[in-house]
Design a protein around this motif. Sequence first.
Motif, PDB file in Angstrom:
ATOM      1  N   CYS A  30      82.690  20.768  34.980  1.00  0.00           N
ATOM      2  CA  CYS A  30      81.470  20.189  35.554  1.00  0.00           C
ATOM      3  C   CYS A  30      80.192  20.930  35.186  1.00  0.00           C
ATOM      4  O   CYS A  30      79.104  20.351  35.216  1.00  0.00           O
ATOM      5  CB  CYS A  30      81.575  20.154  37.076  1.00  0.00           C
ATOM      6  N   GLY A  31      80.316  22.217  34.875  1.00  0.00           N
ATOM      7  CA  GLY A  31      79.128  23.041  34.638  1.00  0.00           C
ATOM      8  C   GLY A  31      78.817  23.882  35.867  1.00  0.00           C
ATOM      9  O   GLY A  31      79.367  23.654  36.953  1.00  0.00           O
ATOM     10  N   THR A  32      77.942  24.873  35.697  1.00  0.00           N
ATOM     11  CA  THR A  32      77.631  25.787  36.808  1.00  0.00           C
ATOM     12  C   THR A  32      76.124  25.959  36.956  1.00  0.00           C
ATOM     13  O   THR A  32      75.369  25.834  35.995  1.00  0.00           O
ATOM     14  CB  THR A  32      78.268  27.183  36.583  1.00  0.00           C
ATOM     15  N   ILE A  33      75.719  26.268  38.193  1.00  0.00           N
ATOM     16  CA  ILE A  33      74.307  26.555  38.492  1.00  0.00           C
ATOM     17  C   ILE A  33      74.192  28.055  38.730  1.00  0.00           C
ATOM     18  O   ILE A  33      75.004  28.637  39.465  1.00  0.00           O
ATOM     19  CB  ILE A  33      73.843  25.781  39.742  1.00  0.00           C
ATOM     20  N   ASP A  34      73.193  28.692  38.105  1.00  0.00           N
ATOM     21  CA  ASP A  34      72.945  30.119  38.320  1.00  0.00           C
ATOM     22  C   ASP A  34      72.232  30.285  39.669  1.00  0.00           C
ATOM     23  O   ASP A  34      71.012  30.144  39.774  1.00  0.00           O
ATOM     24  CB  ASP A  34      72.087  30.678  37.182  1.00  0.00           C
ATOM     25  N   LYS A  59      65.942  26.333  38.472  1.00  0.00           N
ATOM     26  CA  LYS A  59      67.289  25.733  38.376  1.00  0.00           C
ATOM     27  C   LYS A  59      67.820  25.966  36.958  1.00  0.00           C
ATOM     28  O   LYS A  59      67.327  25.373  36.009  1.00  0.00           O
ATOM     29  CB  LYS A  59      67.228  24.225  38.616  1.00  0.00           C
ATOM     30  N   THR A  60      68.775  26.861  36.829  1.00  0.00           N
ATOM     31  CA  THR A  60      69.374  27.105  35.514  1.00  0.00           C
ATOM     32  C   THR A  60      70.781  26.547  35.509  1.00  0.00           C
ATOM     33  O   THR A  60      71.638  27.002  36.273  1.00  0.00           O
ATOM     34  CB  THR A  60      69.417  28.625  35.196  1.00  0.00           C
ATOM     35  N   PHE A  61      71.002  25.574  34.657  1.00  0.00           N
ATOM     36  CA  PHE A  61      72.297  24.891  34.625  1.00  0.00           C
ATOM     37  C   PHE A  61      73.025  25.219  33.328  1.00  0.00           C
ATOM     38  O   PHE A  61      72.469  25.090  32.243  1.00  0.00           O
ATOM     39  CB  PHE A  61      72.083  23.381  34.735  1.00  0.00           C
ATOM     40  N   GLU A  62      74.242  25.683  33.465  1.00  0.00           N
ATOM     41  CA  GLU A  62      75.098  25.925  32.293  1.00  0.00           C
ATOM     42  C   GLU A  62      75.999  24.701  32.142  1.00  0.00           C
ATOM     43  O   GLU A  62      76.883  24.467  32.961  1.00  0.00           O
ATOM     44  CB  GLU A  62      75.952  27.182  32.533  1.00  0.00           C
ATOM     45  N   PRO A  63      75.757  23.851  31.113  1.00  0.00           N
ATOM     46  CA  PRO A  63      76.500  22.586  31.013  1.00  0.00           C
ATOM     47  C   PRO A  63      78.004  22.795  30.842  1.00  0.00           C
ATOM     48  O   PRO A  63      78.439  23.758  30.201  1.00  0.00           O
ATOM     49  CB  PRO A  63      75.913  21.920  29.752  1.00  0.00           C
ATOM     50  N   GLY A  64      78.769  21.866  31.436  1.00  0.00           N
ATOM     51  CA  GLY A  64      80.216  21.893  31.271  1.00  0.00           C
ATOM     52  C   GLY A  64      80.658  20.870  30.228  1.00  0.00           C
ATOM     53  O   GLY A  64      79.831  20.290  29.514  1.00  0.00           O
TER      54      GLY A  64
END
Length: 350
Positions: free
Chosen positions: A117-121, A131-136
């Motif tokens: 799903c990805g993660t939020i820092d 809002k830093t989102f690491e895509p899944g």
Amino acid sequence: MTDIQNQTRPVFPFTAIIGQEEMKLALILNVIDPKIGGVMIMGDRGTGKSTTIRAIADLLPEIEVVADDLFNSHVADYDLMSDFTKDKVTQGIEVTTKQVKVPMVDLPLGATEDRLCGTIDIEKALNEGIKTFEPGLLAKANRGILYVDEVNLLDDHLVDILLDASASGWNTVEREGISIRHPSRFVLVGSGNPEEGELRPQLLDRFGMHAEIRTVKDPCLRVQIVEQRSDFDKNPQACINKFHEQQVKLKNDIILAQNKLPNIMIDYSLRVKISEICSILNVDGLRGDIVTNRAAKAFAAYQGHDEVRLGDVKTVITLCLRHRLRKDPLDTMDSGSKVDKVVNEVVGDL
């Protein structure tokens, strides 16, 4: 590094694959109309499932994506745009684009929910308000193909997430009150060996189509398949060149079908016949009716027809219904044959 390797590694040509017509047709129809809902491919080990799925991805025309976007956003279609790109378009900021190959993403069996799903820092969000989102993998697969090998061995929780994202076209990640949503439209392709366990019926029903493949028995055909593979392993580029014209033709046929699809009509009497077949087979819900209508339209477009014909329905209906029948342990007839039998009873006289 992995992306570079994937781009340069030669892929076995789709048109060079011998046999397994049912699997090939199901993949082509899902590419023409991704709203069919993906395909589940069940069959013996070593029957070329993975090879065929990678080959269809390599065959597809390039797509235009927004250059600085993490989600392969479409430049004009709001349903395929991330919020980041939407904001830019709404504000009238110029958006640059680039052409990329259709994404082909593999979901490994050991994947975690965060990887999918990805993660939020959270730390950055709380301390800096960013809002830093690491895509899944769901983000990377947007507008492409997501392939799950041995899907029947995948954790049920992950299968639920996959199917929900596939059905809604969106993925939402929520952590500590922070929420990020992005488009996640992909063709979901699962494969597996029934000897290693069946999928739960309610999950199986969520796949648009179900292709069954068996090991080729004809000795001459087996020799041909082995020779074809040996030629490719010996000199991949020569094999790719040999099938270049056929690949280009199929690619053009798919593009033409995609363009033709919105205008394909299906007569009311045929729709009634489809629903009658679903009713006689005791198919739960209406998903079977909907998918069969979609698949018949996609096949009609692929054949160059202006409207769906009876033959188009007969070609696709088993693929759409065989996995939706209730299992009867005492029934000696397999589900595919049962669908065929009812189809012939209902439409055989037309």
